[in-house]
Design an enzyme around this catalytic site. Sequence first.
Site, PDB file in Angstrom:
ATOM      1  N   HIS A  11       0.818  -1.214   0.000  1.00  0.00           N
ATOM      2  CA  HIS A  11       0.000   0.000   0.000  1.00  0.00           C
ATOM      3  C   HIS A  11       0.848   1.258   0.000  1.00  0.00           C
ATOM      4  CE1 HIS A  11      -2.605   3.202   1.512  1.00  0.00           C
ATOM      5  NE2 HIS A  11      -3.581   2.518   0.911  1.00  0.00           N
ATOM      6  N   LEU A  72      -2.891  -8.220   3.621  1.00  0.00           N
ATOM      7  CA  LEU A  72      -3.367  -9.306   4.456  1.00  0.00           C
ATOM      8  C   LEU A  72      -4.484 -10.092   3.770  1.00  0.00           C
ATOM      9  CD1 LEU A  72      -2.732 -10.517   7.178  1.00  0.00           C
ATOM     10  CD2 LEU A  72      -4.435  -9.020   8.204  1.00  0.00           C
ATOM     11  N   GLY A  75      -9.309  -6.732  -0.602  1.00  0.00           N
ATOM     12  CA  GLY A  75     -10.099  -5.568  -0.231  1.00  0.00           C
ATOM     13  C   GLY A  75     -10.251  -4.693  -1.463  1.00  0.00           C
ATOM     14  N   HIS A  77      -8.619  -2.153  -2.674  1.00  0.00           N
ATOM     15  CA  HIS A  77      -7.429  -1.888  -3.483  1.00  0.00           C
ATOM     16  C   HIS A  77      -7.088  -3.065  -4.389  1.00  0.00           C
ATOM     17  CE1 HIS A  77      -6.660   1.944  -1.723  1.00  0.00           C
ATOM     18  NE2 HIS A  77      -6.323   1.477  -0.528  1.00  0.00           N
TER      19      HIS A  77
END
Length: 123
Positions: A11, A72, A75, A77
């Site tokens: 990220h 993790l 999602g 993104h």
Amino acid sequence: MTTTALILFAHGARHPEWAETLNRLCRAVRARLSDARVEPAYLEFMAPSLEDCAAGLIAEGFRRIVVIPMFLAQGGHLKEDLPKILAALREAHPQVGFELTGPIGEAEAVVQAMAAHVVTLAD
């Protein structure tokens, strides 16, 4: 020279020290795959971006780029942003094979390693 490069895609954050863990991981992978090209790239806040990292690798002659999301889990993104970036890269560089793996945090070995670490914290 191998024609495959691995990009560890994270990220990113506003604080530069945040990237140290990813840099440590890149060094650890390089130590285990001495002839592999392993580079970090970021979605936002940090450089290089995935686009810039890929462009540099392509300019050096890499023709297969494996993108490994250092997230993790799936999602927004990974479901929305990353597919758009990869589609643009594939369109701009049709001679390059871009491969996308699942997020690192969903790999069973990673889940088990995290669980083992958490267990040590309970003692």
